[in-house]
Design an enzyme around this catalytic site. Sequence first.
Site, PDB file in Angstrom:
ATOM      1  N   TYR A  57       0.841  -1.209   0.000  1.00  0.00           N
ATOM      2  CA  TYR A  57       0.000   0.000   0.000  1.00  0.00           C
ATOM      3  C   TYR A  57       0.866   1.245   0.000  1.00  0.00           C
ATOM      4  O   TYR A  57       1.800   1.346   0.792  1.00  0.00           O
ATOM      5  CB  TYR A  57      -0.923   0.024   1.221  1.00  0.00           C
ATOM      6  N   GLU A  59      -0.525   4.803  -0.538  1.00  0.00           N
ATOM      7  CA  GLU A  59      -1.322   6.020  -0.769  1.00  0.00           C
ATOM      8  C   GLU A  59      -0.445   7.250  -0.597  1.00  0.00           C
ATOM      9  O   GLU A  59       0.350   7.342   0.334  1.00  0.00           O
ATOM     10  CB  GLU A  59      -2.506   6.067   0.198  1.00  0.00           C
ATOM     11  N   ASP A 206      -6.489  13.582 -25.087  1.00  0.00           N
ATOM     12  CA  ASP A 206      -6.569  12.178 -24.692  1.00  0.00           C
ATOM     13  C   ASP A 206      -5.905  11.360 -25.794  1.00  0.00           C
ATOM     14  O   ASP A 206      -6.492  11.150 -26.855  1.00  0.00           O
ATOM     15  CB  ASP A 206      -8.044  11.793 -24.510  1.00  0.00           C
ATOM     16  N   THR A 232      -3.959   5.897 -21.907  1.00  0.00           N
ATOM     17  CA  THR A 232      -3.814   4.552 -21.373  1.00  0.00           C
ATOM     18  C   THR A 232      -2.348   4.172 -21.576  1.00  0.00           C
ATOM     19  O   THR A 232      -1.623   4.818 -22.325  1.00  0.00           O
ATOM     20  CB  THR A 232      -4.674   3.532 -22.135  1.00  0.00           C
ATOM     21  N   LYS A 235      -2.144   0.439 -24.909  1.00  0.00           N
ATOM     22  CA  LYS A 235      -2.520   0.366 -26.321  1.00  0.00           C
ATOM     23  C   LYS A 235      -1.237   0.455 -27.154  1.00  0.00           C
ATOM     24  O   LYS A 235      -0.396  -0.428 -27.012  1.00  0.00           O
ATOM     25  CB  LYS A 235      -3.559   1.434 -26.631  1.00  0.00           C
ATOM     26  N   ARG A 241      -1.831  -2.785 -18.388  1.00  0.00           N
ATOM     27  CA  ARG A 241      -3.079  -2.013 -18.390  1.00  0.00           C
ATOM     28  C   ARG A 241      -3.002  -0.946 -17.317  1.00  0.00           C
ATOM     29  O   ARG A 241      -2.818  -1.257 -16.136  1.00  0.00           O
ATOM     30  CB  ARG A 241      -4.276  -2.920 -18.086  1.00  0.00           C
TER      31      ARG A 241
HETATM   32  C1  LIG Z   1      -9.286   3.285 -24.493  1.00  0.00           C
HETATM   33  C2  LIG Z   1      -9.606   4.721 -24.303  1.00  0.00           C
HETATM   34  C3  LIG Z   1      -9.906   5.253 -23.045  1.00  0.00           C
HETATM   35  C4  LIG Z   1     -10.200   4.393 -21.830  1.00  0.00           C
HETATM   36  O1  LIG Z   1      -9.252   3.571 -21.400  1.00  0.00           O
HETATM   37  P1  LIG Z   1      -9.621   2.342 -20.412  1.00  0.00           P
HETATM   38  O2  LIG Z   1      -8.258   1.928 -19.971  1.00  0.00           O
HETATM   39  O3  LIG Z   1     -10.339   1.352 -21.244  1.00  0.00           O
HETATM   40  O4  LIG Z   1     -10.441   2.889 -19.301  1.00  0.00           O
HETATM   41  C5  LIG Z   1     -10.070   6.613 -22.930  1.00  0.00           C
HETATM   42  N1  LIG Z   1      -9.964   7.424 -23.991  1.00  0.00           N
HETATM   43  C6  LIG Z   1      -9.722   6.957 -25.223  1.00  0.00           C
HETATM   44  C7  LIG Z   1      -9.625   7.906 -26.368  1.00  0.00           C
HETATM   45  C8  LIG Z   1      -9.552   5.592 -25.423  1.00  0.00           C
HETATM   46  O5  LIG Z   1      -9.350   5.134 -26.653  1.00  0.00           O
END
Ligand SMILES: *Cc1c(COP(=O)(O)O)cnc(C)c1O
Length: 432
Positions: A57, A59, A206, A232, A235, A241
Amino acid sequence: MTSPNPPAYVASVDPDLAALIAKEEARQFYTAKLIPSENYASNAVMEATGTVLTNKYSEGYPRKRYYEGQQFIDPIEELAIGRAKALFGADHANVQPYSGSPANLAAYAALIKKKSENKRILALSLSEGGHLTHGHKVSVTSRFFEAHHYSVDRDTHLLDYDAIRERALEVQPAVIVCGATCYPRSIDFARFGAIAQEVGAKLMADIAHIAGLVAGGAHPSPVPYADVVTTTTHKTLRGPRGGLILSTAKMARSVDRAVFPGMQGGPHNNVIAGLAVALAEAATPAFRDYAQQTVRNSRALADALLAGGARVITGGSDNHLVLFDATSLGATGKEGAVAMDLAGLEANANTVPFDPRSPMDPSGVRIGTPALTSRGLSEAHMTLVGQWICDAVRGRDDAAELRRIREQVRDLMAAYPAPGFEGGAPDRTLLD
Ligand SMILES: *Cc1c(COP(=O)(O)O)cnc(C)c1O
């Protein structure tokens, strides 16, 4: 420690689970993974993610924790933070978000203060390529903030920056969100920055899908223009993850407080360690090559689909993603994706811009090249994959044809083992 066999300890405690993991390993290995949000993490990433760091932990933040025993956790988080800042050229990084969606919620909370009157966010609509967390009505982001959307051009299906500017002038948002989950072209972050500045909004980028391309120099970076950048880590970045937030120095404190204690409790130290490894991998020349090849492959895949008679949205791709209209091959998006899956070509049905069909059964199929490129496939293979896709969608009622393609896909996958499978190929008969 991963493939080709299920982890020995799991097998001894839980043979049922181990058997399912073994099958999933075989499925991932022998399938052409065309889902553009997926990839293969390296053995090093998975090993770090599967360590005793999961037991701790922590935090708080390095040197400001609520628990003792952080002698080694602090430098691990600092490694990840330092590498994220260096890789993306950002002033500040928060490596604690559990995934992309919580990262976005934290980013909004950092950008829009509790008492502020303007809670308007302006983002790309879901059906034209935005993400649920960009204020879609089923997402809590639309409950806590006032969501407005811009779209793509009706004819070209490209972002129309003049129209976005008009929309921003009309909405007067507190935050403009740029970035997408289904957009096959480059995003002009400088232009978004100028629009945000003109209307007095903060800019949030994003880059969940394209983070690896940005890191590898294959897509322009939003970091010079955005107040906050979310992503993320699993990807195109090819990490475990998780989520990551980058920001200006000015936003640093708000971002950190929004993540903890605003949104989350203890950070997932094992995932942060896996991210540290992935960020080190992403800083190598080999990863730059990977990012460039991902884009070249995507262009080649789009060309192959066009040659096969498919309608490709925007006519091509500048990034890792291709969206095609399955109705141009005589199937709905769902029918197309199901047929592809039977042929060993894994993808997902998706709306096309201004889709006349319902989101449950849309017209499009979304594909991409991050995972296949991680396996070392190049343009010539994409030509083949594109033909297989067209054949599978057109031949969706022909079981023999789908099986023929599937066996060819499996042969190709066996010749190009995925990262994480250095231990050897899984048993192909597990899939029968
Ligand atoms: C995949 C994605 C997310 C969310 O990610 P998670 O890890 O699935 O919660 C947010 N924004 C965009 C543009 C994405 O493609």
